[in-house]
Design a protein around this motif. Structure first.
Motif, mmCIF file in Angstrom:
data_model
loop_
_atom_site.group_PDB
_atom_site.id
_atom_site.type_symbol
_atom_site.label_atom_id
_atom_site.label_comp_id
_atom_site.label_asym_id
_atom_site.label_seq_id
_atom_site.Cartn_x
_atom_site.Cartn_y
_atom_site.Cartn_z
ATOM 1 N N THR A 41 -9.037 8.557 19.749
ATOM 2 C CA THR A 41 -10.441 8.785 19.369
ATOM 3 C C THR A 41 -10.532 9.010 17.869
ATOM 4 O O THR A 41 -9.543 9.323 17.220
ATOM 5 C CB THR A 41 -11.017 10.056 20.043
ATOM 6 O OG1 THR A 41 -10.212 11.163 19.644
ATOM 7 C CG2 THR A 41 -11.064 9.959 21.543
ATOM 8 N N VAL A 42 -11.758 8.838 17.340
ATOM 9 C CA VAL A 42 -12.079 9.318 15.991
ATOM 10 C C VAL A 42 -13.133 10.408 16.186
ATOM 11 O O VAL A 42 -14.136 10.183 16.862
ATOM 12 C CB VAL A 42 -12.640 8.185 15.101
ATOM 13 C CG1 VAL A 42 -13.291 8.770 13.860
ATOM 14 C CG2 VAL A 42 -11.526 7.231 14.697
ATOM 15 N N ALA A 43 -12.883 11.592 15.633
ATOM 16 C CA ALA A 43 -13.835 12.700 15.763
ATOM 17 C C ALA A 43 -14.247 13.162 14.375
ATOM 18 O O ALA A 43 -13.395 13.355 13.511
ATOM 19 C CB ALA A 43 -13.202 13.848 16.536
ATOM 20 N N ILE A 57 -20.698 6.301 15.065
ATOM 21 C CA ILE A 57 -19.407 6.099 14.405
ATOM 22 C C ILE A 57 -18.900 4.730 14.839
ATOM 23 O O ILE A 57 -18.799 4.455 16.039
ATOM 24 C CB ILE A 57 -18.392 7.187 14.808
ATOM 25 C CG1 ILE A 57 -18.929 8.580 14.450
ATOM 26 C CG2 ILE A 57 -17.054 6.945 14.110
ATOM 27 C CD1 ILE A 57 -18.061 9.716 14.972
ATOM 28 N N VAL A 58 -18.634 3.865 13.881
ATOM 29 C CA VAL A 58 -18.121 2.526 14.182
ATOM 30 C C VAL A 58 -16.768 2.386 13.480
ATOM 31 O O VAL A 58 -16.644 2.720 12.297
ATOM 32 C CB VAL A 58 -19.104 1.446 13.692
ATOM 33 C CG1 VAL A 58 -18.480 0.060 13.832
ATOM 34 C CG2 VAL A 58 -20.410 1.528 14.477
ATOM 35 N N VAL A 59 -15.757 1.939 14.238
ATOM 36 C CA VAL A 59 -14.425 1.759 13.660
ATOM 37 C C VAL A 59 -14.093 0.268 13.687
ATOM 38 O O VAL A 59 -14.248 -0.390 14.722
ATOM 39 C CB VAL A 59 -13.368 2.560 14.454
ATOM 40 C CG1 VAL A 59 -12.012 2.490 13.752
ATOM 41 C CG2 VAL A 59 -13.809 4.019 14.605
ATOM 42 N N ARG A 66 -14.793 -4.790 15.580
ATOM 43 C CA ARG A 66 -14.923 -3.426 16.106
ATOM 44 C C ARG A 66 -13.751 -3.102 17.005
ATOM 45 O O ARG A 66 -13.373 -3.888 17.876
ATOM 46 C CB ARG A 66 -16.223 -3.288 16.895
ATOM 47 C CG ARG A 66 -17.383 -2.857 16.027
ATOM 48 C CD ARG A 66 -18.605 -2.597 16.862
ATOM 49 N NE ARG A 66 -18.561 -1.265 17.461
ATOM 50 C CZ ARG A 66 -19.661 -0.634 17.872
ATOM 51 N NH1 ARG A 66 -20.840 -1.205 17.738
ATOM 52 N NH2 ARG A 66 -19.574 0.557 18.409
ATOM 53 N N VAL A 67 -13.175 -1.910 16.816
ATOM 54 C CA VAL A 67 -12.058 -1.498 17.662
ATOM 55 C C VAL A 67 -12.391 -0.227 18.437
ATOM 56 O O VAL A 67 -11.542 0.311 19.143
ATOM 57 C CB VAL A 67 -10.766 -1.282 16.833
ATOM 58 C CG1 VAL A 67 -10.285 -2.598 16.250
ATOM 59 C CG2 VAL A 67 -10.995 -0.261 15.734
ATOM 60 N N ASP A 68 -13.650 0.275 18.299
ATOM 61 C CA ASP A 68 -14.041 1.420 19.129
ATOM 62 C C ASP A 68 -14.697 0.891 20.397
ATOM 63 O O ASP A 68 -15.149 -0.253 20.436
ATOM 64 C CB ASP A 68 -14.989 2.351 18.368
ATOM 65 C CG ASP A 68 -16.287 1.668 18.007
ATOM 66 O OD1 ASP A 68 -16.343 1.015 16.945
ATOM 67 O OD2 ASP A 68 -17.247 1.756 18.804
ATOM 68 N N THR A 94 -11.233 1.028 9.204
ATOM 69 C CA THR A 94 -12.352 1.621 8.471
ATOM 70 C C THR A 94 -13.281 2.330 9.455
ATOM 71 O O THR A 94 -13.684 1.742 10.457
ATOM 72 C CB THR A 94 -13.142 0.545 7.707
ATOM 73 O OG1 THR A 94 -12.239 -0.139 6.837
ATOM 74 C CG2 THR A 94 -14.255 1.168 6.875
ATOM 75 N N VAL A 95 -13.580 3.599 9.176
ATOM 76 C CA VAL A 95 -14.532 4.372 9.974
ATOM 77 C C VAL A 95 -15.840 4.422 9.193
ATOM 78 O O VAL A 95 -15.862 4.873 8.047
ATOM 79 C CB VAL A 95 -14.023 5.805 10.205
ATOM 80 C CG1 VAL A 95 -15.032 6.610 11.009
ATOM 81 C CG2 VAL A 95 -12.666 5.785 10.896
ATOM 82 N N THR A 96 -16.917 3.897 9.780
ATOM 83 C CA THR A 96 -18.228 3.962 9.135
ATOM 84 C C THR A 96 -19.126 4.845 9.990
ATOM 85 O O THR A 96 -19.216 4.644 11.192
ATOM 86 C CB THR A 96 -18.849 2.555 9.011
ATOM 87 O OG1 THR A 96 -17.896 1.704 8.382
ATOM 88 C CG2 THR A 96 -20.121 2.590 8.188
#
Lengths: 117, 662
Positions: A41-43, A57-59, A66-68, A94-96
């Motif tokens: 996850t990205v938190a 949150i878009v990774v 997109r990988v999320d 990249t996390v946007t």
């Protein structure tokens, strides 16, 4: 510029704000992190309470894909949001983030992290 | 004078609609509050003085108009805000998003409460069949409901959202509510009050004026105190006040408030007494005109408040200092004579003000003499204040966005070699190959003087250069055309790290105290109650002593260990920071010149970071030339003793470099 002297009595030493213009308070993985194992996850914890429905949150990987999974989970405290990731191969990501705070104001930002070397 | 950019959030249609909505609530609340607090308590006296006078009709009509305005603009506001949330103006999208907004967002919940309360207040304010006026009961209920609708507006404000880092959401809400209700009574009650003054017989009008004045004074105190507190928190400092659009809007609002207050004082202490002394129709007309102008000022205050709410608070903006000079206490802090001179001048100004004030109590030539003497004292003292001002560049108060990150320090090191070393020298001592040919020697960037300049000042110099002290031309060229924002901030990070490293090698201490560079790291996610669990950056470990080991490490009791060994796995008490920029950046912080083998000099070294993020101690591995406290503090008893010693002498924020530069 004598007239500016009139301002002096009001001039006080500055206090340093704890959240000058970083709307992202902390993130996991962190900005610039280099990880051996791929995160699930990205938190992101924000400096203000957010509206989870209107915070995203878009990774993406280096190719811009997109990988999320798009599945977002807000925390109880109201200032944290996480997004589940697909299985990440080695690479730079990249996390946007686009955040809407509860006072309706919008902010955005992005950062990168790396999996593997 | 440079003015900051004005960039309200959400667009003027949204801001304007929100302003009309709040204006309607203020009108409704103000009128019903005047009814409940001023008209009702005087009902018995009014019946005696003027049996035929209907005080309620004009007030009630105004309340209904205000509440209707709020009820009408509310749905439009909801629609526009939903479109803004969705970032899409297509009616279909907005329609589909309405329900999530109403169900899930604080804005949605708040506007629902506001519309329901405004609706109920309107019903209370409707005339009853067969009754001339409202019952006291319905009047009070109407005022309370309209007050609820207005008070709920506080939930839309900046502060409650930011309350995670402030005295608490309850206090922030209470302050916001005091501001809204105080302002609502004062501004919203003005026009109904004017109607009462216009229509009531003079004896009764004077009674109303007294009643309005009592509550008006309380409202003004509530508005001023709550407004100042909010400005204090959201503007925070002088650069925020004069260097951001938010700060300017606060100044405009304060100026408009002063105009409003001026009218109020004139009405209270000049025009109402004139009416009381039998001024007749002329006195009443002057008073009515004055209240009308005051209402106009009130509308201007509301417009300023609406714009203020749409701007990012000053503390979130990068200030642009608009004046050619700025305050600086560096000179008087360094020199006792200068300090005494400024204190003497301040006493003289104080004496001059006292004398001038005394003049008001005197008459004739004595008054003139007191004023002249006071003015002379002030004029003589003012030039001495030159000691606490210095020339200022617009970006002098900029904050660095880099958090002194290790990657930024390394980037700065590479840029320094390419752009700066020719003049300033490879070590930054001001002795580069080109230095001898320059009319003015390049600055020695390894000297302690570096820390006396604000980050923003260095940023401006690197970008725009430094003019020759005398005559035309530049002593140093500006690098704005070749170095972007991030480059310039990276250079400043490198200069600080390099300077601090040289001091460390010389003295064994970081002086001035230095914050540890920001870095990403990974800690074990499990064991939520374990120290540091789930942290993603060094900043997340605030509150703990952190031992950063540049190489393999095992956890030790009493600290959180951070290892840069990429093969390590996070475990309780052990975090991994595998970013390859960390070791070379710390080599610079340890006083080594940047280069391909710099990291090798510090392999195995450990740095101790205190709970507030300050770098406190270094342990070089045994066998290296500058071995100090060898062994990376693997011995926990020795480490515990060091931590006790450091914890007993915490570093205050004022001692750090961010506060040294004045």
């Amino acid at each position: 510029m004598r007239w500016t002297h009139l301002l002096l009595p009001a001039m006080l030493l500055s206090t340093s704000p704890a959240f000058a213009h970083a709307f992202l308070k902390s993130a996991r993985p962190g900005a610039g992190a280099v990880l051996q194992t791929a995160p699930a996850t990205v938190a992101i914890t924000f400096t203000e309470a957010i509206e989870p429905d209107f915070t995203h949150i878009v990774v993406t990987n280096a190719a811009g894909m997109r990988v999320d999974t798009g599945r977002q989970t807000p925390s109880e405290g109201g200032d944290r949001l996480s997004v589940a990731l697909k299985k990440l191969p080695a690479g730079t990501y990249t996390v946007t983030w686009h955040a809407t705070s509860t006072d309706t104001h919008k902010t955005q930002g992005s950062y990168r992290f790396t999996v593997g070397h | 004078m440079r003015l900051p950019a004005f960039a309200p959030d959400g667009g003027f249609l949204l801001i304007g609609t929100h302003a009309l909505f709040v204006a309607g609530l203020i009108g409704g609340f103000g009128a019903l509050a005047v009814q409940a607090l001023v008209v009702h308590p005087l009902a018995a006296r009014a019946a005696k003085l003027a049996p035929d006078f209907d005080a309620e009709q004009p007030v009630r009509r105004f309340a209904r108009a205000g509440l209707l305005l709020a009820l009408a603009t509310g749905p439009l506001l909801l629609w526009l805000q939903t479109a803004d949330f969705a970032a899409d103006w297509q009616p279909g999208t907005v329609l589909a998003t309405l329900w999530p907004v109403l169900r899930d967002t604080r804005f949605g919940h708040t506007i629902l409460v506001q519309e329901l309360a405004a609706c109920a207040a309107l019903i209370a304010a409707l005339p009853r069949a067969g009754r001339a006026g409202m019952s006291h009961h319905a009047g009070r209920a109407g005022a309370a409901l309209a007050g609820l609708a207005l008070a709920a507006e506080a939930a839309h404000a900046h502060l409650p959202s930011m309350a995670t880092s402030l005295p608490g959401i309850g206090f922030a809400l209470a302050v916001g509510i005091a501001h809204l209700l105080g302002g609502g009574f004062w501004v919203g009650g003005l026009w109904p009050f004017r109607r009462l003054i216009a229509r009531a017989p003079t004896s009764l009008a004077l009674q109303y004026a007294r009643g309005f004045s009592i509550w008006g004074r309380r409202a003004v105190i509530a508005v001023a105190a709550s407004g100042l507190w909010q400005a204090w928190v959201l503007v925070a400092d002088l650069p925020g006040l004069f260097g951001t659009s938010y700060g300017w809007m606060v100044l405009i609002k304060i100026a408009l408030f002063a105009v409003l207050l001026g009218f109020a004082l004139r009405n209270r202490y000049r025009l109402v007494p004139r009416l009381a002394r039998g001024g007749g129709a002329a006195a009443r007309a002057t008073l009515l005109r004055s209240i009308a102008w005051q209402s106009l000022a009130g509308i201007a205050v509301l417009a300023a408040a609406a714009l203020l709410a749409s701007l990012a608070p000053a503390i979130h903006q990068q200030p642009i200092w608009p004046f050619p000079i700025r305050p600086s206490f560096a000179a008087i802090n360094e020199d006792a004579d200068f300090r005494h001179e400024v204190i003497g001048a301040a006493i003289a100004v104080g004496g001059g003000v006292v004398l001038a004030g005394l003049g008001f109590a005197l008459a004739g030539w004595r008054r003139l003499a007191a004023w002249a003497l006071g003015l002379l004292l002030i004029l003589r003292a003012v030039p001495h204040f030159d000691l606490i001002v210095v020339p200022a560049d617009p970006q002098v108060y900029d904050h660095s966005p880099t958090q002194f990150a290790t990657a930024s320090i390394l980037r700065g090191a590479a840029l320094f070699a390419g752009h700066c070393a020719l003049c300033h020298g490879a070590t930054g001592a001001g002795n580069g190959p080109a230095a001898a040919a320059l009319p003015i020697h390049p600055a020695d960037l390894t000297a302690a003087h570096l820390w006396m300049h604000r980050d923003g000042q260095l940023f401006w110099w690197i970008g725009h250069g430094i003019a020759m002290p005398v005559g035309p031309g530049m002593a140093m060229p500006g690098f704005k055309p070749v170095l972007n924002h991030a480059d310039r901030w990276a250079l400043i990070d490198y200069l600080h790290a390099h300077n601090a490293g040289l001091v460390l090698r010389r003295t064994g201490h970081f002086s001035p105290p230095l914050q540890a560079p920001a870095m990403a790291l990974t800690c074990a996610a499990h064991g939520a109650r374990k120290a540091g669990a789930g942290a993603g950056s060094l900043a997340d470990l605030a509150g703990h002593f952190v031992r950063l080991v540049l190489g393999p490490a095992t956890p030790v009791a009493g600290v959180i260990t951070v290892t840069t060994d990429p093969a390590a796995h996070p475990a309780p008490g052990l975090c991994v920071a595998a970013d390859p920029t960390i070791a070379p950046a710390y080599a610079i912080l340890a006083g080594y010149l940047a280069g391909p083998d710099a990291a090798a000099h510090v392999a195995g070294a450990a740095f101790l970071i205190d709970p507030a993020g300050w770098l406190r101690a270094v342990s070089a591995p045994a066998g290296t030339p500058d071995a100090r406290q060898p062994g990376a503090w693997q011995n926990s008893a020795e480490l515990a003793a060091l931590i006790r010693r450091l914890a007993a002498h915490p570093i205050t924020a004022e001692a750090g470099h961010a506060h040294m530069a004045m």
